[in-house]
Design an enzyme around this catalytic site. Structure first.
Site, PDB file in Angstrom:
ATOM      1  N   GLY A   1     -15.855   2.824   3.763  1.00 25.23           N
ATOM      2  CA  GLY A   1     -14.576   3.511   3.598  1.00 25.23           C
ATOM      3  C   GLY A   1     -13.828   3.149   2.341  1.00 25.23           C
ATOM      4  N   GLN A   2     -14.516   2.514   1.373  1.00 24.87           N
ATOM      5  CA  GLN A   2     -13.853   2.142   0.122  1.00 24.87           C
ATOM      6  C   GLN A   2     -13.589   3.394  -0.710  1.00 24.87           C
ATOM      7  OE1 GLN A   2     -16.047  -0.666  -2.280  1.00 24.87           O
ATOM      8  NE2 GLN A   2     -14.303  -1.086  -3.619  1.00 24.87           N
TER       9      GLN A   2
ATOM     10  N   ASP B   1       0.846  -1.189   0.000  1.00 28.32           N
ATOM     11  CA  ASP B   1       0.000   0.000   0.000  1.00 28.32           C
ATOM     12  C   ASP B   1       0.887   1.246   0.000  1.00 28.32           C
ATOM     13  OD1 ASP B   1      -3.222   0.512   0.907  1.00 28.32           O
ATOM     14  OD2 ASP B   1      -1.822   2.195   1.111  1.00 28.32           O
TER      15      ASP B   1
ATOM     16  N   HIS C   1     -10.441  -5.179  -3.237  1.00 25.74           N
ATOM     17  CA  HIS C   1      -9.101  -5.483  -2.716  1.00 25.74           C
ATOM     18  C   HIS C   1      -9.200  -5.871  -1.258  1.00 25.74           C
ATOM     19  CE1 HIS C   1      -9.969  -1.169  -2.423  1.00 25.74           C
ATOM     20  NE2 HIS C   1      -9.303  -1.176  -1.281  1.00 25.74           N
TER      21      HIS C   1
HETATM   22  P1  AMP Z   1      -9.758   1.564   0.190  1.00 27.91           P
HETATM   23  O1  AMP Z   1      -9.809   2.914   0.867  1.00 27.91           O
HETATM   24  O2  AMP Z   1     -10.158   0.426   1.067  1.00 27.91           O
HETATM   25  O3  AMP Z   1     -10.497   1.594  -1.126  1.00 27.91           O
HETATM   26  O4  AMP Z   1      -8.229   1.290  -0.093  1.00 27.91           O
HETATM   27  C1  AMP Z   1      -7.522   1.850  -1.146  1.00 27.91           C
HETATM   28  C2  AMP Z   1      -6.074   1.748  -0.775  1.00 27.91           C
HETATM   29  O5  AMP Z   1      -5.292   1.923  -1.936  1.00 27.91           O
HETATM   30  C3  AMP Z   1      -5.603   2.798   0.248  1.00 27.91           C
HETATM   31  O6  AMP Z   1      -5.087   2.145   1.403  1.00 27.91           O
HETATM   32  C4  AMP Z   1      -4.536   3.568  -0.506  1.00 27.91           C
HETATM   33  O7  AMP Z   1      -3.464   3.969   0.309  1.00 27.91           O
HETATM   34  C5  AMP Z   1      -4.109   2.561  -1.547  1.00 27.91           C
HETATM   35  N1  AMP Z   1      -3.509   3.115  -2.748  1.00 27.91           N
HETATM   36  C6  AMP Z   1      -3.947   4.183  -3.460  1.00 27.91           C
HETATM   37  N2  AMP Z   1      -3.152   4.393  -4.518  1.00 27.91           N
HETATM   38  C7  AMP Z   1      -2.185   3.428  -4.478  1.00 27.91           C
HETATM   39  C8  AMP Z   1      -1.061   3.103  -5.300  1.00 27.91           C
HETATM   40  N3  AMP Z   1      -0.756   3.815  -6.402  1.00 27.91           N
HETATM   41  N4  AMP Z   1      -0.292   2.051  -4.936  1.00 27.91           N
HETATM   42  C9  AMP Z   1      -0.581   1.345  -3.844  1.00 27.91           C
HETATM   43  N5  AMP Z   1      -1.635   1.584  -3.033  1.00 27.91           N
HETATM   44  C10 AMP Z   1      -2.418   2.620  -3.345  1.00 27.91           C
END
Ligand code: AMP
Ligand code: ZN
Length: 114
Positions: free
Chosen positions: A93-94, A31, A100
């Protein structure tokens, strides 16, 4: 592949990521904003918006996602435990609408979440 989807672009190699594990149908990468010493995002390579859509479309892939997350936990030596989180929808919180599993570990995690 959904052209404007962040995780589809990572799967396609169009955006960089630190990949820690890969199967034919699943990719796991660190992440970008880690919330624990180990914070890995585990995604199906195919685009499904959330866990409900994934389960409806491909139950077996949903299982592969969990199995891959458990494999990453072993690879990351999270012998004292870890947490898997699937944020779903706005209240969940998505923020990235490509399903994922968050794998969090490397410290004691509190409960309940916020
Ligand atoms: P969610 O809020 O559950 O949809 O999680 C999305 C996650 O993606 C968050 O924890 C972000 O920090 C992560 N994220 C966003 N952009 C990237 C990226 N380019 N590479 C890796 N993780 C990312
Ligand atoms: Zn996608």
């Amino acid at each position: 592949m959904s052209g404007d989807c962040l995780f589809c672009r990572i799967v396609a190699g169009e955006l960089p990521a630190t990949v820690v594990h890969e199967t034919d149908r699943v990719l796991a990468f660190r992440d970008i904003a880690p919330q624990a010493p180990v914070h890995v995002v585990v995604v199906p390579k195919a685009h499904h918006a959330d866990v409900s859509a994934l389960a409806a479309a491909d139950e077996h892939l949903a299982g592969e996602l969990l199995a891959a997350a458990a494999d990453v936990a072993r690879l990351e030596h999270l012998d004292h435990g870890y947490r898997l989180v699937v944020n779903t929808g706005t209240d969940g919180g998505q923020t990235v609408f490509h399903v994922h599993v968050h794998l969090l570990g490397g410290r004691g995690l509190t409960w309940p979440p916020g």
